[in-house]
Design a protein around this motif. Structure first.
Motif, PDB file in Angstrom:
ATOM      1  N   GLU A 114      16.290 -16.954  88.689  1.00 62.91           N
ATOM      2  CA  GLU A 114      15.093 -16.024  88.392  1.00 62.91           C
ATOM      3  C   GLU A 114      14.430 -15.631  89.453  1.00 62.91           C
ATOM      4  OE1 GLU A 114      11.313 -16.169  85.077  1.00 62.91           O
ATOM      5  OE2 GLU A 114      12.010 -18.208  85.935  1.00 62.91           O
ATOM      6  N   GLU A 115      14.167 -14.189  89.760  1.00 65.09           N
ATOM      7  CA  GLU A 115      13.534 -13.721  90.834  1.00 65.09           C
ATOM      8  C   GLU A 115      12.834 -12.495  90.532  1.00 65.09           C
ATOM      9  OE1 GLU A 115      16.438 -12.608  93.795  1.00 65.09           O
ATOM     10  OE2 GLU A 115      16.970 -14.672  94.348  1.00 65.09           O
ATOM     11  N   PRO A 116      11.607 -12.092  91.251  1.00 71.18           N
ATOM     12  CA  PRO A 116      10.962 -10.991  90.838  1.00 71.18           C
ATOM     13  C   PRO A 116      11.702  -9.765  91.382  1.00 71.18           C
ATOM     14  CG  PRO A 116      10.217 -11.989  93.007  1.00 71.18           C
ATOM     15  CD  PRO A 116      11.229 -12.988  92.457  1.00 71.18           C
ATOM     16  N   LEU A 117      11.513  -8.618  90.561  1.00 71.06           N
ATOM     17  CA  LEU A 117      11.827  -7.445  90.827  1.00 71.06           C
ATOM     18  C   LEU A 117      10.771  -6.262  90.843  1.00 71.06           C
ATOM     19  CD1 LEU A 117      14.205  -5.259  91.372  1.00 71.06           C
ATOM     20  CD2 LEU A 117      14.092  -4.934  89.053  1.00 71.06           C
ATOM     21  N   GLU A 118      10.375  -5.867  91.924  1.00 67.77           N
ATOM     22  CA  GLU A 118       9.367  -4.954  92.005  1.00 67.77           C
ATOM     23  C   GLU A 118       9.985  -3.411  91.681  1.00 67.77           C
ATOM     24  OE1 GLU A 118       6.266  -2.753  95.123  1.00 67.77           O
ATOM     25  OE2 GLU A 118       6.396  -4.466  95.256  1.00 67.77           O
ATOM     26  N   ILE A 119       9.632  -2.720  90.676  1.00 63.01           N
ATOM     27  CA  ILE A 119      10.090  -1.311  90.650  1.00 63.01           C
ATOM     28  C   ILE A 119       9.153  -0.452  90.813  1.00 63.01           C
ATOM     29  CG2 ILE A 119      10.767  -0.025  88.719  1.00 63.01           C
ATOM     30  CD1 ILE A 119      11.521  -2.052  86.817  1.00 63.01           C
ATOM     31  N   ARG A 120       9.738   0.580  91.610  1.00 63.50           N
ATOM     32  CA  ARG A 120       8.598   1.785  92.134  1.00 63.50           C
ATOM     33  C   ARG A 120       9.353   3.086  91.674  1.00 63.50           C
ATOM     34  NH1 ARG A 120       6.879   0.506  98.526  1.00 63.50           N
ATOM     35  NH2 ARG A 120       5.906  -1.695  97.974  1.00 63.50           N
ATOM     36  N   VAL A 121       8.460   3.950  91.575  1.00 62.27           N
ATOM     37  CA  VAL A 121       9.031   5.264  91.184  1.00 62.27           C
ATOM     38  C   VAL A 121       8.399   6.215  92.387  1.00 62.27           C
ATOM     39  CG1 VAL A 121       8.901   7.277  89.468  1.00 62.27           C
ATOM     40  CG2 VAL A 121       8.938   4.774  88.861  1.00 62.27           C
ATOM     41  N   GLY A 122       9.246   6.987  92.880  1.00 66.76           N
ATOM     42  CA  GLY A 122       8.993   7.891  94.028  1.00 66.76           C
ATOM     43  C   GLY A 122       8.111   7.087  94.996  1.00 66.76           C
ATOM     44  N   GLY A 123       8.367   5.820  95.420  1.00 70.19           N
ATOM     45  CA  GLY A 123       7.804   5.039  96.401  1.00 70.19           C
ATOM     46  C   GLY A 123       6.512   4.398  95.887  1.00 70.19           C
ATOM     47  N   ALA A 124       6.027   4.775  94.800  1.00 65.38           N
ATOM     48  CA  ALA A 124       4.589   4.197  94.219  1.00 65.38           C
ATOM     49  C   ALA A 124       5.106   2.916  93.435  1.00 65.38           C
ATOM     50  CB  ALA A 124       3.999   5.177  93.460  1.00 65.38           C
ATOM     51  N   PRO A 125       4.276   1.792  93.709  1.00 70.50           N
ATOM     52  CA  PRO A 125       4.764   0.534  92.898  1.00 70.50           C
ATOM     53  C   PRO A 125       4.145   0.702  91.514  1.00 70.50           C
ATOM     54  CG  PRO A 125       3.546  -0.013  94.994  1.00 70.50           C
ATOM     55  CD  PRO A 125       3.573   1.443  94.687  1.00 70.50           C
ATOM     56  N   LEU A 126       5.123   0.406  90.527  1.00 64.10           N
ATOM     57  CA  LEU A 126       5.052   0.489  89.052  1.00 64.10           C
ATOM     58  C   LEU A 126       4.688  -0.801  88.444  1.00 64.10           C
ATOM     59  CD1 LEU A 126       4.645   2.306  86.495  1.00 64.10           C
ATOM     60  CD2 LEU A 126       7.079   2.097  86.335  1.00 64.10           C
ATOM     61  N   VAL A 127       5.567  -1.826  88.773  1.00 59.47           N
ATOM     62  CA  VAL A 127       5.301  -3.215  88.028  1.00 59.47           C
ATOM     63  C   VAL A 127       6.384  -4.166  88.689  1.00 59.47           C
ATOM     64  CG1 VAL A 127       7.604  -2.726  86.539  1.00 59.47           C
ATOM     65  CG2 VAL A 127       5.469  -4.107  85.769  1.00 59.47           C
ATOM     66  N   VAL A 128       6.113  -5.374  88.833  1.00 56.05           N
ATOM     67  CA  VAL A 128       6.767  -6.607  89.147  1.00 56.05           C
ATOM     68  C   VAL A 128       7.346  -7.281  87.653  1.00 56.05           C
ATOM     69  CG1 VAL A 128       6.876  -8.640  90.482  1.00 56.05           C
ATOM     70  CG2 VAL A 128       5.803  -6.645  91.362  1.00 56.05           C
ATOM     71  N   THR A 160      17.000  -8.197 100.322  1.00 60.67           N
ATOM     72  CA  THR A 160      17.182  -9.204  98.959  1.00 60.67           C
ATOM     73  C   THR A 160      17.340  -8.543  97.984  1.00 60.67           C
ATOM     74  OG1 THR A 160      14.828  -9.537  99.189  1.00 60.67           O
ATOM     75  CG2 THR A 160      16.242 -11.090 100.511  1.00 60.67           C
ATOM     76  N   TYR A 161      17.196  -7.287  97.729  1.00 61.05           N
ATOM     77  CA  TYR A 161      17.560  -6.735  96.568  1.00 61.05           C
ATOM     78  C   TYR A 161      16.544  -7.067  95.463  1.00 61.05           C
ATOM     79  CZ  TYR A 161      21.785  -5.874  98.769  1.00 61.05           C
ATOM     80  OH  TYR A 161      22.859  -5.434  99.797  1.00 61.05           O
ATOM     81  N   ASN A 162      15.164  -6.835  96.013  1.00 59.82           N
ATOM     82  CA  ASN A 162      14.238  -7.422  95.010  1.00 59.82           C
ATOM     83  C   ASN A 162      13.190  -6.449  94.981  1.00 59.82           C
ATOM     84  OD1 ASN A 162      15.250  -9.857  93.973  1.00 59.82           O
ATOM     85  ND2 ASN A 162      14.036 -11.053  95.207  1.00 59.82           N
ATOM     86  N   MET A 163      13.404  -5.079  95.327  1.00 57.68           N
ATOM     87  CA  MET A 163      12.550  -4.053  95.164  1.00 57.68           C
ATOM     88  C   MET A 163      13.461  -2.732  94.974  1.00 57.68           C
ATOM     89  SD  MET A 163      10.365  -2.005  98.131  1.00 57.68           S
ATOM     90  CE  MET A 163       8.999  -3.616  98.125  1.00 57.68           C
ATOM     91  N   LEU A 164      13.221  -2.206  93.883  1.00 54.74           N
ATOM     92  CA  LEU A 164      13.968  -0.800  93.453  1.00 54.74           C
ATOM     93  C   LEU A 164      13.225   0.359  93.473  1.00 54.74           C
ATOM     94  CD1 LEU A 164      17.091  -0.528  92.448  1.00 54.74           C
ATOM     95  CD2 LEU A 164      16.023  -0.505  90.325  1.00 54.74           C
ATOM     96  N   ASP A 165      13.515   1.354  94.247  1.00 57.92           N
ATOM     97  CA  ASP A 165      12.806   2.643  94.069  1.00 57.92           C
ATOM     98  C   ASP A 165      13.552   3.488  93.119  1.00 57.92           C
ATOM     99  OD1 ASP A 165      10.857   4.380  94.484  1.00 57.92           O
ATOM    100  OD2 ASP A 165      11.232   5.095  96.771  1.00 57.92           O
ATOM    101  N   VAL A 166      13.012   4.041  92.288  1.00 58.92           N
ATOM    102  CA  VAL A 166      13.616   5.166  91.427  1.00 58.92           C
ATOM    103  C   VAL A 166      13.199   6.588  91.774  1.00 58.92           C
ATOM    104  CG1 VAL A 166      13.611   5.697  88.987  1.00 58.92           C
ATOM    105  CG2 VAL A 166      13.815   3.397  89.433  1.00 58.92           C
ATOM    106  N   ALA A 167      14.108   7.550  91.497  1.00 60.27           N
ATOM    107  CA  ALA A 167      13.413   8.792  91.919  1.00 60.27           C
ATOM    108  C   ALA A 167      13.767   9.475  90.563  1.00 60.27           C
ATOM    109  CB  ALA A 167      14.568   9.537  92.815  1.00 60.27           C
ATOM    110  N   LEU A 168      12.940  10.122  89.947  1.00 64.20           N
ATOM    111  CA  LEU A 168      13.020  10.892  88.698  1.00 64.20           C
ATOM    112  C   LEU A 168      13.610  12.177  88.991  1.00 64.20           C
ATOM    113  CD1 LEU A 168       9.771   9.859  86.935  1.00 64.20           C
ATOM    114  CD2 LEU A 168      11.983   8.725  86.581  1.00 64.20           C
TER     115      LEU A 168
END
Length: 288
Positions: A29-43, A93-101
């Motif tokens: 179990e590890e945290p994942l921070e999801i970002r959209v266009g570089g802006a943090p959205l949720v952990v 560590t692959y615990n931050m993911l940046d999404v591009a719409l």
């Protein structure tokens, strides 16, 4: 990625026998921070793996996207605060993911009034939560003409369990699987420490495969059916949600209001159908 399970020492005690020391396999179990266009959205706390699907499915649940072509790319990011193997190492560590719409798709709003319906523990409930989901969802599951034989539906929990590879090693993961209602074919199965994450990964798979809305499908989950899981099914256009355990009262209310077929206590040869039972075909000999 090799981080789905971890080995940790454990002392096993058996009354009348004594204790033994051995390594035990645990679900990571590890945290994942999801970002959209570089802006943090949720952990979110999740089991690593299928992170892009998790992010895509989460964005569907949030009403940010509703089609595969609205999701452009996603990349794992490293950097300060992402928790390298050695503090300050800078290792990804692959615990931050940046999404591009896709171009033209609005970025998610940080306005809490848009996001208040996303979990059953958000502090609001009842009609306000149900109205929010109905307002935001791009799909009307009530009009789906899906129909499934009760005997075929009863086989889904065993099919789900048979494909839970990581659960066999750890005993500590939830699972969600998507089935074709007409053929009973297993389309995709995902496991995670969080039942909501497992569902997001399934929906995210559909996003990446450009299969939304998921008409004519059944979402089978390994635990209970919460308001949040019904919400995620409705947002993805899934007409049938089946769970091996109980639904919550608000889950039933949302399913009824949305026209989703909600099945609970699906075990062996019995099940409880809480909404839209007309979609479940029962042989005459088994009728009441």
């Amino acid at each position: 990625m090799g981080r789905i399970t971890a080995r940790k020492p454990v002392v096993k005690i058996r009354l009348g026998v004594g204790e033994t020391r051995r390594p035990d396999t645990l679900a990571v179990e590890e945290p994942l921070e999801i970002r959209v266009g570089g802006a943090p959205l949720v952990v979110t706390m999740r089991t690593p793996g299928h992170d892009v699907e998790l992010a895509a499915g989460f964005l569907v649940s949030e009403g940010v996207i509703s089609r595969g072509d609205e999701f452009r790319t996603a990349i794992h990011c490293g950097g300060p605060g992402t928790g390298g193997a050695v503090a300050g190492s800078g290792e990804n560590t692959y615990n931050m993911l940046d999404v591009a719409l896709a171009p033209g798709v609005p970025a998610p709003s940080s306005d809490i009034t848009r996001n208040f319906y996303t979990t059953s523990s958000c502090g609001l409930c009842g009609k306000a939560s149900i109205d929010a989901v109905e307002t935001v969802s791009a799909y009307d599951v009530s009009g789906d003409a899906v129909r499934m034989d009760a005997a075929a539906l009863a086989r889904l929990p065993d099919e789900l369990r048979a494909h839970q590879a990581v659960f066999d090693k750890t005993g500590g993961l939830h699972a969600a699987a998507l089935f074709d209602a007409a053929s009973g074919e297993l389309l995709v199965l995902r496991e995670d420490v969080g039942r909501h994450n497992a569902v997001d990964k399934v929906v995210g798979w559909a996003v990446l495969e450009d299969r939304l809305p998921l008409r004519g499908t059944v979402l089978q989950v390994s635990g209970r059916a919460s308001f949040e899981l019904v919400q995620k099914a409705v947002m993805a256009g899934i007409p049938v949600l089946a769970a091996v355990s109980a639904p919550s009262s608000l889950a039933v209310e949302l399913a009824d209001a949305s026209g989703l077929t909600l099945v609970g206590f699906l075990r062996g040869e019995s099940m409880n159908v809480y909404s839209r039972a007309d979609r479940i075909a029962v042989p005459e000999a088994a009728g009441v």
